[in-house]
Design an enzyme around this catalytic site. Structure first.
Site, PDB file in Angstrom:
ATOM      1  N   ALA A 167       1.007   5.185  -2.173  1.00  0.00           N
ATOM      2  CA  ALA A 167       0.877   5.516  -3.600  1.00  0.00           C
ATOM      3  C   ALA A 167       1.997   4.951  -4.480  1.00  0.00           C
ATOM      4  O   ALA A 167       1.736   4.314  -5.505  1.00  0.00           O
ATOM      5  CB  ALA A 167       0.793   7.028  -3.754  1.00  0.00           C
ATOM      6  N   ASP A 207      -1.859  10.937  -2.342  1.00  0.00           N
ATOM      7  CA  ASP A 207      -2.269   9.836  -3.221  1.00  0.00           C
ATOM      8  C   ASP A 207      -2.632  10.338  -4.610  1.00  0.00           C
ATOM      9  O   ASP A 207      -2.492   9.608  -5.588  1.00  0.00           O
ATOM     10  CB  ASP A 207      -3.426   9.077  -2.574  1.00  0.00           C
ATOM     11  CG  ASP A 207      -2.936   8.411  -1.299  1.00  0.00           C
ATOM     12  OD1 ASP A 207      -2.396   7.306  -1.383  1.00  0.00           O
ATOM     13  OD2 ASP A 207      -3.018   9.031  -0.226  1.00  0.00           O
ATOM     14  N   GLN A 214      -1.963   3.032   9.913  1.00  0.00           N
ATOM     15  CA  GLN A 214      -0.689   3.019   9.169  1.00  0.00           C
ATOM     16  C   GLN A 214       0.376   3.843   9.896  1.00  0.00           C
ATOM     17  O   GLN A 214       1.556   3.577   9.737  1.00  0.00           O
ATOM     18  CB  GLN A 214      -0.888   3.580   7.751  1.00  0.00           C
ATOM     19  CG  GLN A 214      -1.649   2.670   6.813  1.00  0.00           C
ATOM     20  CD  GLN A 214      -3.117   3.038   6.762  1.00  0.00           C
ATOM     21  OE1 GLN A 214      -3.690   3.500   7.744  1.00  0.00           O
ATOM     22  NE2 GLN A 214      -3.746   2.832   5.624  1.00  0.00           N
ATOM     23  N   ARG A 221       0.865  -1.190   0.000  1.00  0.00           N
ATOM     24  CA  ARG A 221       0.000   0.000   0.000  1.00  0.00           C
ATOM     25  C   ARG A 221       0.895   1.231   0.000  1.00  0.00           C
ATOM     26  O   ARG A 221       2.120   1.134   0.118  1.00  0.00           O
ATOM     27  CB  ARG A 221      -1.021   0.000   1.156  1.00  0.00           C
ATOM     28  CG  ARG A 221      -0.621  -0.569   2.468  1.00  0.00           C
ATOM     29  CD  ARG A 221       0.360   0.203   3.287  1.00  0.00           C
ATOM     30  NE  ARG A 221       0.178   1.619   3.328  1.00  0.00           N
ATOM     31  CZ  ARG A 221       1.155   2.475   3.528  1.00  0.00           C
ATOM     32  NH1 ARG A 221       2.411   2.039   3.688  1.00  0.00           N
ATOM     33  NH2 ARG A 221       0.932   3.771   3.563  1.00  0.00           N
ATOM     34  N   ASN A 261      -5.290  12.635   0.289  1.00  0.00           N
ATOM     35  CA  ASN A 261      -4.384  11.846   1.124  1.00  0.00           C
ATOM     36  C   ASN A 261      -5.247  11.108   2.147  1.00  0.00           C
ATOM     37  O   ASN A 261      -6.470  11.262   2.190  1.00  0.00           O
ATOM     38  CB  ASN A 261      -3.345  12.756   1.793  1.00  0.00           C
ATOM     39  CG  ASN A 261      -2.209  11.969   2.414  1.00  0.00           C
ATOM     40  OD1 ASN A 261      -1.614  11.125   1.749  1.00  0.00           O
ATOM     41  ND2 ASN A 261      -1.905  12.202   3.674  1.00  0.00           N
ATOM     42  N   LYS A 262      -4.604  10.301   2.958  1.00  0.00           N
ATOM     43  CA  LYS A 262      -5.314   9.460   3.914  1.00  0.00           C
ATOM     44  C   LYS A 262      -6.341  10.254   4.723  1.00  0.00           C
ATOM     45  O   LYS A 262      -6.085  11.391   5.118  1.00  0.00           O
ATOM     46  CB  LYS A 262      -4.285   8.802   4.848  1.00  0.00           C
ATOM     47  CG  LYS A 262      -4.839   7.845   5.866  1.00  0.00           C
ATOM     48  CD  LYS A 262      -5.713   6.762   5.288  1.00  0.00           C
ATOM     49  CE  LYS A 262      -5.045   5.904   4.236  1.00  0.00           C
ATOM     50  NZ  LYS A 262      -5.995   4.990   3.532  1.00  0.00           N
ATOM     51  N   ARG A 303      -7.523  -0.392  -6.671  1.00  0.00           N
ATOM     52  CA  ARG A 303      -7.667   0.742  -5.735  1.00  0.00           C
ATOM     53  C   ARG A 303      -7.804   2.013  -6.575  1.00  0.00           C
ATOM     54  O   ARG A 303      -6.973   2.279  -7.449  1.00  0.00           O
ATOM     55  CB  ARG A 303      -6.462   0.833  -4.787  1.00  0.00           C
ATOM     56  CG  ARG A 303      -6.378  -0.388  -3.864  1.00  0.00           C
ATOM     57  CD  ARG A 303      -5.541  -0.135  -2.638  1.00  0.00           C
ATOM     58  NE  ARG A 303      -6.146   0.846  -1.765  1.00  0.00           N
ATOM     59  CZ  ARG A 303      -5.483   1.419  -0.757  1.00  0.00           C
ATOM     60  NH1 ARG A 303      -4.231   1.117  -0.526  1.00  0.00           N
ATOM     61  NH2 ARG A 303      -6.088   2.300   0.013  1.00  0.00           N
TER      62      ARG A 303
HETATM   63  O1  MRU Z   1      -4.551   3.363   2.021  1.00  0.00           O
HETATM   64  P1  MRU Z   1      -3.071   3.479   1.926  1.00  0.00           P
HETATM   65  O2  MRU Z   1      -2.315   3.002   3.113  1.00  0.00           O
HETATM   66  O3  MRU Z   1      -2.524   2.964   0.610  1.00  0.00           O
HETATM   67  O4  MRU Z   1      -2.944   5.038   1.905  1.00  0.00           O
HETATM   68  C1  MRU Z   1      -2.052   5.722   1.195  1.00  0.00           C
HETATM   69  C2  MRU Z   1      -1.146   6.329   2.119  1.00  0.00           C
HETATM   70  O5  MRU Z   1      -0.233   5.670   2.559  1.00  0.00           O
HETATM   71  C3  MRU Z   1      -1.310   7.687   2.552  1.00  0.00           C
HETATM   72  O6  MRU Z   1      -2.417   8.347   2.148  1.00  0.00           O
HETATM   73  C4  MRU Z   1      -0.011   8.409   2.380  1.00  0.00           C
HETATM   74  O7  MRU Z   1       0.016   9.445   3.254  1.00  0.00           O
HETATM   75  C5  MRU Z   1       0.221   8.878   0.976  1.00  0.00           C
HETATM   76  S1  MRU Z   1       0.737   7.650  -0.079  1.00  0.00           S
HETATM   77  C6  MRU Z   1       2.385   7.669   0.191  1.00  0.00           C
END
Ligand code: MRU
Length: 348
Positions: free
Chosen positions: A53, A231, A190, A51, A241-242, A91
């Site tokens: 980006a 992302d 995470q 997981r 982003n998350k 995804r």
């Molecule tokens: O759902 P995930 O764990 O794939 O989420 C993506 C992320 O890890 C975050 O949003 C992150 O801050 C950006 S992607 C490096």
């Protein structure tokens, strides 16, 4: 990155087999997961074995190459097109996935070997972009700095180095006194599981905080800057982003704390004029209703933590409007989260 005394990348390919660090088992077990077919790699992306980006992008590129390398017979072109659809359905939010699939697909139309070369090139570029982001970002970090981050945009989220964490690693190596406040990042944690594991492994001083503690820490003047990953970034700088990033950004702006996004240009999607066009992934409610962890006997257990009978709502990402973002750290330099600056970045 080094784990134990061995050098690892988050995801790689040998022959037709894709290897990746099994992130669902971290921080409790360090296991390498193997994907023998493109479909195995799709499942690994969907289940978040891999997981983040950049790592998703690299894995998706390898999956596309696996399809080219293994598809046979008179229906080969159809099989490959269907494989592409399957990979793109894993995804929806991370731009890097679509970027990688498109590049490997185009290369694969020339030959399967070209698909493999292109997939490896994308993974290499991802690692090199992260390294450059570390160099640009480290320049923003003072000699002594308390930094907050959300989710995991470390090396586990990319092929190597990471984005939000790369400047922190480099600043520490430059002798700066850095301390990291790690948002736990529910529901999948995470931050608490992966970012904390990375920082601990690297010997970077840090503490895990509950997501809802970040505003009070910023208000108390304990945070000098926030750095997060991305992302997908729209043409005007709005950033997906998350989930939870938006509220950190609003609070940071209100309290005068600089808020930086660190991401490679592969994460920008200029076809999205604003963040409104970015597709947001919704995930299964069990991620909110249950938590997984290890019991005293070292067994992975899943326990219900919220009211039996209640349903849960689980958007995986939110979009931070560009007005809350101090700057975007890319492999080509630091740009304003603004349409004109981003346009210039891509013209250069
Ligand atoms: O759902 P995930 O764990 O794939 O989420 C993506 C992320 O890890 C975050 O949003 C992150 O801050 C950006 S992607 C490096």
């Amino acid at each position: 990155m080094t784990v134990g005394d061995q050098q690892y990348e988050t995801v790689w390919i040998e022959g037709n087999v894709v290897y990746m660090i099994q992130q669902n088992k971290l921080p409790f077990e360090f296991v390498i997961h193997k994907c023998h077919t493109y479909w195995d790699t799709c499942l690994a992306i969907t289940d978040m074995v891999v997981r983040g980006a950049g790592a998703i992008g690299a894995a998706a590129g390898y999956a596309m190459a696996q399809a080219f390398l293994t598809a046979k017979g008179k229906n080969r072109a159809v099989i490959i097109r269907e494989a592409r659809q399957d990979i793109e359905a894993t995804r929806p939010t991370a731009r890097n996935l679509f970027y990688a699939v498109e590049r490997v697909y185009q290369a694969g139309l020339r030959s399967a070997e070209d698909a493999l070369v292109e997939a490896k090139r994308i993974a290499r570029e991802d690692a090199m972009s992260s390294k450059k982001i570390g160099e640009y970002g480290a320049g923003l970090i003072e000699k002594k700095a308390n930094i907050m981050t959300h989710c995991n945009a470390g090396w586990l989220a990319f092929v190597d180095y990471g984005t939000a964490l790369a400047p922190i690693y480099l600043a520490r190596n430059q002798g700066k006194d850095v301390f990291v406040y790690v948002d736990e990042t529910r529901p999948r944690s995470q931050g608490g599981r992966l970012t904390a594991w990375e920082l601990y492994n690297e010997g970077v001083p840090h503490v895990i905080i509950p997501d809802n503690a970040s505003a009070s820490l910023m208000a108390a003047g304990k945070i000098d800057m926030v750095i997060v990953g991305a992302d997908r970034i729209a043409a005007n700088g709005d950033t997906a982003n998350k989930i939870g990033t938006l509220e950190k950004a609003i609070v940071a702006k209100a309290l005068g704390v600089p808020f930086y996004v660190a991401a490679p240009t592969a994460t920008f999607d200029l076809s999205c004029k604003t963040g409104k066009a970015i597709p947001i992934e919704f995930r299964h409610e069990d991620e909110v209703l249950y938590q997984t962890g290890y019991d005293k006997n070292g067994h992975l257990v899943k326990v219900r933590v919220n009211n039996p009978g209640s349903k849960a709502y689980n958007p995986a990402f939110d979009v931070t409007p560009s007005k809350y973002i101090t700057g975007i750290i890319t492999e080509k330099g630091i740009v304003k989260a603004h349409h004109a600056s981003i346009k210039k970045l891509f013209e250069e």
